[in-house]
Design a protein around this motif. Structure first.
Motif, PDB file in Angstrom:
ATOM      1  N   TYR A 105       0.836  -1.201   0.000  1.00  0.00           N
ATOM      2  CA  TYR A 105       0.000   0.000   0.000  1.00  0.00           C
ATOM      3  C   TYR A 105       0.869   1.249   0.000  1.00  0.00           C
ATOM      4  CZ  TYR A 105      -3.733  -3.188   1.516  1.00  0.00           C
ATOM      5  OH  TYR A 105      -4.633  -4.203   1.622  1.00  0.00           O
ATOM      6  N   PRO A 120       1.076   3.639  -3.904  1.00  0.00           N
ATOM      7  CA  PRO A 120      -0.190   4.277  -3.526  1.00  0.00           C
ATOM      8  C   PRO A 120      -1.124   4.505  -4.703  1.00  0.00           C
ATOM      9  CG  PRO A 120       1.612   5.870  -3.489  1.00  0.00           C
ATOM     10  CD  PRO A 120       2.232   4.527  -3.682  1.00  0.00           C
ATOM     11  N   ASP A 121      -0.575   4.715  -5.909  1.00  0.00           N
ATOM     12  CA  ASP A 121      -1.427   4.944  -7.074  1.00  0.00           C
ATOM     13  C   ASP A 121      -2.246   3.712  -7.423  1.00  0.00           C
ATOM     14  OD1 ASP A 121      -0.491   7.507  -7.286  1.00  0.00           O
ATOM     15  OD2 ASP A 121       1.041   7.034  -8.778  1.00  0.00           O
ATOM     16  N   GLN A 122      -1.743   2.539  -7.091  1.00  0.00           N
ATOM     17  CA  GLN A 122      -2.463   1.301  -7.354  1.00  0.00           C
ATOM     18  C   GLN A 122      -3.412   0.937  -6.208  1.00  0.00           C
ATOM     19  OE1 GLN A 122       0.281  -1.850  -8.379  1.00  0.00           O
ATOM     20  NE2 GLN A 122       1.612  -0.443  -9.521  1.00  0.00           N
ATOM     21  N   HIS A 123      -3.331   1.680  -5.125  1.00  0.00           N
ATOM     22  CA  HIS A 123      -4.145   1.367  -3.941  1.00  0.00           C
ATOM     23  C   HIS A 123      -4.766   2.645  -3.391  1.00  0.00           C
ATOM     24  CE1 HIS A 123      -2.470  -2.724  -3.813  1.00  0.00           C
ATOM     25  NE2 HIS A 123      -1.291  -2.177  -4.004  1.00  0.00           N
ATOM     26  N   LYS A 124      -5.397   3.427  -4.242  1.00  0.00           N
ATOM     27  CA  LYS A 124      -5.925   4.713  -3.804  1.00  0.00           C
ATOM     28  C   LYS A 124      -6.997   4.554  -2.737  1.00  0.00           C
ATOM     29  CE  LYS A 124      -4.877   7.100  -8.149  1.00  0.00           C
ATOM     30  NZ  LYS A 124      -5.416   7.829  -9.321  1.00  0.00           N
ATOM     31  N   ASP A 125      -7.929   3.616  -2.958  1.00  0.00           N
ATOM     32  CA  ASP A 125      -8.987   3.412  -1.973  1.00  0.00           C
ATOM     33  C   ASP A 125      -8.411   2.904  -0.658  1.00  0.00           C
ATOM     34  OD1 ASP A 125     -10.869   4.180  -3.829  1.00  0.00           O
ATOM     35  OD2 ASP A 125     -11.365   2.132  -4.450  1.00  0.00           O
ATOM     36  N   MET A 140      -5.424   3.403   0.515  1.00  0.00           N
ATOM     37  CA  MET A 140      -4.678   4.454   1.199  1.00  0.00           C
ATOM     38  C   MET A 140      -5.613   5.394   1.953  1.00  0.00           C
ATOM     39  SD  MET A 140      -1.394   4.135   1.012  1.00  0.00           S
ATOM     40  CE  MET A 140      -0.732   5.776   1.296  1.00  0.00           C
ATOM     41  N   ARG A 141      -6.784   5.672   1.368  1.00  0.00           N
ATOM     42  CA  ARG A 141      -7.750   6.508   2.083  1.00  0.00           C
ATOM     43  C   ARG A 141      -8.229   5.790   3.346  1.00  0.00           C
ATOM     44  NH1 ARG A 141      -9.382   8.134  -3.227  1.00  0.00           N
ATOM     45  NH2 ARG A 141     -10.793   6.343  -3.371  1.00  0.00           N
ATOM     46  N   GLN A 171       4.227   9.480   0.875  1.00  0.00           N
ATOM     47  CA  GLN A 171       3.090   8.711   1.382  1.00  0.00           C
ATOM     48  C   GLN A 171       2.946   8.859   2.889  1.00  0.00           C
ATOM     49  OE1 GLN A 171       5.331   7.965  -0.967  1.00  0.00           O
ATOM     50  NE2 GLN A 171       5.010   5.897  -1.781  1.00  0.00           N
TER      51      GLN A 171
END
Length: 460
Positions: A209, A213-218, A220-221, A264
């Motif tokens: 994650y 982060p671009d591949q796991h945006k949801d 990361m939120r 990040q």
């Protein structure tokens, strides 16, 4: 906004802190109570409707069932329900040292009992037992539900303890496996002098994650929200990557930012500070501090990693420290840690022959997070005690069996004993402030002031 610097705050002589009297110290009160279910749909208790699934089989390693029996307490039957709850989140990219940190945690606080000397010449015994494990290939948060199911079987929990430990395979000692394909949470019961006083859940999220982060945006939120619900966040600052981004004594800022996922982490800390409803203790753990490549950078390691602390606070994670220093009641620190100790591995990170493992500062890091939140735990336990007392008062005139009356009395006595032990732990640790100060090159404790040789300056 003026840039903050690291400031020297006096000196200490022996165990005496020249600007702090432990007898005058009390942890701030009035900390907001964390709701029992901060966000709906995320169970924090073992589901009762369905049986525990069969988890991934963990190989039994090294220690054997006798060692496991002292480290786990499965099938607790709800006897720890109602205890104050603590949550600590481990953050870091792939291979940053989270799994080794957990190994040091298990070594010092789960497999062993932590003995803390009191000023009166006595001792306090602190120990933890694993009572629940969860694993999921989706993001887990401390509230909300997902595909993760609870494992509470004592035998399987024993195997999980083994999987978190250093072990031997054909006479070769190996590090524990890293967290790769899923995220994990471990719930322990915290005991003081044998009395259960709280539960501690440690969440270990996939490093992917943070790495992508671009591949796991949801995710990361959600991760930011989860960390805001935690009481402590421990961020792995990989010393090997820090020195790898240095040429001579100068750090290459862009490379350091990339290698240590600074963007990040800084953004996560902003999200945490914006969303948290209670103070979140934050520790930047300088992992792999024992590696020969790290120790070769003598200036980097000098004076208990003070130069490293300055790099982290002023250059690499300066955004995070900006947020932390704006919140005076949020404790934070930087501390070098090692899961194995000094002079135990070679340049390839392989164990030397006959190496004796002895973690450094990992137990202190966890104790720092617990200590900073003790006022919250005590307030929660005081409320539990009031409820048991009120329950006994309300039912005293009703017809109840002698067994019922004894059960309520015993529940009240136990709640009082648990509260007394929490207060005892607070008092003992208050008198051991120098233990934190001596190993942390940067530490800020609200209500104490200039603890530590260096401290982030106030917001100007």
């Amino acid at each position: 906004m003026a840039k903050k610097g690291i400031q020297t705050n006096g000196s200490n002589t022996g165990d005496q802190n020249s600007y702090f009297n432990p007898a005058d110290f009390t942890i701030p009160t009035g900390t907001p109570t964390v709701p029992q279910n901060p966000v709906p749909d995320i169970p924090t208790q073992i589901p009762s409707a369905s049986p525990a699934p069969q988890p991934t089989d963990y190989p039994a390693q090294g220690g054997g069932s006798a060692a496991n029996a002292e480290s786990v307490e499965g099938n607790s039957g709800g006897k720890y329900d109602g205890l104050p709850e603590l949550y600590i989140t481990l953050l870091g990219g792939t291979s940053s040292g989270k799994s080794s940190f957990m190994a040091g945690f298990v070594q010092s606080l789960v497999r062993q009992t932590k003995t803390i000397n009191t000023q009166q010449g006595g001792t306090l015994r602190l120990s933890m037992k694993l009572i629940e494990f969860r694993s999921s290939d989706s993001l887990m948060t401390i509230s909300g539900s997902d595909s993760a199911q609870a494992v509470v079987d004592a035998a399987r929990l024993g195997q999980i303890i083994e999987s978190l430990s250093f072990y031997w395979d054909k006479q070769t000692m190996r590090f524990p496996e890293g967290t790769t394909g899923n995220s994990k949470s471990y719930t322990f019961v915290v005991r003081v002098n044998g009395t259960p006083v709280a539960t501690l859940t440690v969440m270990d999220y996939m490093g992917g994650y943070i790495d992508s982060p671009d591949q796991h945006k949801d995710e990361m939120r959600e991760l930011g929200v989860s960390c805001a619900l935690s009481h402590g966040v421990i961020i792995m600052a990989d010393a090997e990557k820090i020195v790898g981004s240095m040429i001579g004594g100068e750090i290459q800022t862009e490379k350091a930012h990339f290698d240590l996922n600074a963007a990040q982490i800084n953004q996560l800390m902003f999200t945490i500070s914006e969303n948290a409803k209670h103070p979140v203790t934050t520790v930047f753990a300088i992992t792999k501090s024992d590696l020969p490549a790290v120790r070769a950078k003598t200036n980097f390691c000098a004076n208990n990693f003070q130069h490293a602390a300055k790099l982290l606070a002023d250059i690499i994670y300066n955004g995070a420290f900006d947020d932390l220093s704006c919140r005076k009641d949020w404790w934070h620190a930087i501390v070098p840690v090692s899961a194995v100790g000094q002079n135990k591995v070679d340049v390839h990170n392989n164990f030397l022959q006959n190496a004796i493992i002895r973690q450094e500062n990992i137990d202190t890091t966890v104790l720092f997070c617990i200590y900073s939140q003790l006022s919250l735990l005590i307030a929660q336990q005081e409320e539990t005690l009031r409820q048991t007392k009120r329950r006994r008062y309300e039912l005293r005139a009703l017809f109840t069996t002698r067994r019922d009356r004894l059960a309520r009395k015993e529940a009240h006595i136990l709640a009082q004993k648990q509260l007394d032990e929490l207060r005892h732990l607070q008092n003992v640790l208050s008198a051991r402030i120098s233990d934190f100060q001596s190993v942390m090159p940067l530490v800020y404790m609200y209500g104490i002031g200039g603890i530590g040789r260096v401290e982030k300056g106030p917001q100007s």
